[in-house]
Design a protein around this motif. Structure first.
Motif, PDB file in Angstrom:
ATOM      1  N   VAL A  38      58.933  22.352   3.719  1.00 30.69           N
ATOM      2  CA  VAL A  38      59.398  23.456   2.932  1.00 30.69           C
ATOM      3  C   VAL A  38      60.941  23.027   2.003  1.00 30.69           C
ATOM      4  N   TRP A  39      60.911  22.775   0.981  1.00 34.53           N
ATOM      5  CA  TRP A  39      62.145  22.654   0.290  1.00 34.53           C
ATOM      6  C   TRP A  39      62.959  23.701   0.078  1.00 34.53           C
ATOM      7  N   ALA A  40      64.350  23.726   0.305  1.00 36.51           N
ATOM      8  CA  ALA A  40      65.014  24.669   0.320  1.00 36.51           C
ATOM      9  C   ALA A  40      66.581  24.088  -0.336  1.00 36.51           C
ATOM     10  N   GLY A  41      66.491  23.130  -0.829  1.00 37.86           N
ATOM     11  CA  GLY A  41      67.565  22.469  -1.769  1.00 37.86           C
ATOM     12  C   GLY A  41      68.019  21.334  -1.431  1.00 37.86           C
ATOM     13  N   PHE A  42      68.802  20.428  -2.309  1.00 40.26           N
ATOM     14  CA  PHE A  42      69.028  19.188  -1.797  1.00 40.26           C
ATOM     15  C   PHE A  42      70.347  18.926  -1.052  1.00 40.26           C
ATOM     16  N   SER A  43      70.303  18.276   0.070  1.00 36.96           N
ATOM     17  CA  SER A  43      71.550  18.312   0.810  1.00 36.96           C
ATOM     18  C   SER A  43      71.286  17.008   1.538  1.00 36.96           C
ATOM     19  N   GLY A  44      72.527  16.229   1.948  1.00 33.49           N
ATOM     20  CA  GLY A  44      72.533  15.126   2.859  1.00 33.49           C
ATOM     21  C   GLY A  44      72.929  15.474   4.377  1.00 33.49           C
ATOM     22  N   ARG A  45      72.764  16.540   4.814  1.00 30.94           N
ATOM     23  CA  ARG A  45      73.182  17.035   5.982  1.00 30.94           C
ATOM     24  C   ARG A  45      72.342  16.182   7.305  1.00 30.94           C
TER      25      ARG A  45
END
Length: 276
Positions: A38-45
């Protein structure tokens, strides 16, 4: 407009089949959601979480050490086995030796792992070693099956080496050992490098054999990944796989670059010799 041929179309479909899942994996490694689909936004966390996970980092360090030592020992043993199979004449037991050296290539990993486990258990009962299974037992197990791959690679290269070079060196007074290290070894160096890289990759990727011969004190990266995937794919695994893909791609590009530059220098030297 010219239509692509059947061969070109099959090549494109094959490349898409191989590399599209990797691209999807790299894309979802930057997903901010805990759900990997499920794509929920770009992040490098998840890359930050990955470098905070001590279990994965310890497993990576353990796998790298085992792979390095296993590949190095496999090159030594595989080269000796290849030299005996190719350079020595007919002797009693040569066919049996060749069959035993190449047997791990076709032996199921489950059988190999179980056999080595039984060997280590009986050795512990007879001589008291190994008291606990860990890095040493994994190293021995990986060296066992990696040596077969190195022997095949080096043997194929040794069969192409001109024997007149070695014979000329020995006619000039060089002993066999000196001839090997100064004449034969530089010629087969590319095969040794290829065998080392192949053994390193096989050791780093192995799961089945390591699962049999490992103990609580040594857990390799494939074992950690497999155990975590059984409980559900974590986004950290996507980040880890992306870093592995990046490292392998960079290493492949550097190897191609240096090989191309070496080939260009060799052709230039040959051209200068012909012109001179």
């Amino acid at each position: 407009m010219r239509k692509p041929s059947f061969t070109t179309l099959m090549l494109i479909l094959g490349l898409v089949f191989l590399y599209l899942p990797m691209l999807v994996l790299v894309f979802y490694s930057f997903n901010s959601s805990r759900l990997v689909t499920v794509w929920a936004g770009f992040s490098g966390r998840w890359y930050i979480e990955l470098f905070r996970d001590k279990q994965i980092l310890d497993a990576v360090w353990t796998s790298l050490r085992i792979a390095f030592f296993s590949a190095s020992m496999a090159v030594c043993l595989g080269t000796l086995a290849a030299f005996v199979m190719v350079r020595f004449g007919r002797f009693r037991g040569k066919t049996a030796l060749s069959s035993m050296v190449t047997a791990p290539l076709v032996m199921p990993e489950v059988i190999t792992g179980l056999s080595l486990l039984l060997l280590f258990v009986h050795m512990a009962q007879l001589i008291g070693w190994p008291a606990d299974r860990g890095m040493a037992t994994i190293w021995i197990a990986h060296t066992t099956f990696c040596s077969a791959y190195v022997a095949v690679v080096v043997a194929s290269r040794l069969r192409e080496v001109d024997l007149s070079l070695e014979e000329a060196a020995m006619d000039l007074g060089a002993p066999p050992v000196k001839t090997f290290f100064q004449i034969t070894l530089p010629v087969i160096a590319p095969a040794l490098a290829a065998g080392w890289l192949l053994a390193f990759t096989l050791s780093l990727d192995d799961l089945v054999i390591a699962s049999f011969v490992s103990g609580p004190g040594a857990t390799t990266l494939p074992m950690v990944v497999f155990s975590s995937v059984r409980l559900g794919v974590s986004p950290k695994i996507n980040a880890l796989a992306t870093l592995i893909i990046l490292t392998v791609s960079l290493a492949t590009f550097l190897a191609w670059y240096f090989m191309r530059r070496s080939e260009a220098k060799r052709r230039m030297a040959m051209r200068m010799q012909q012109e001179g």
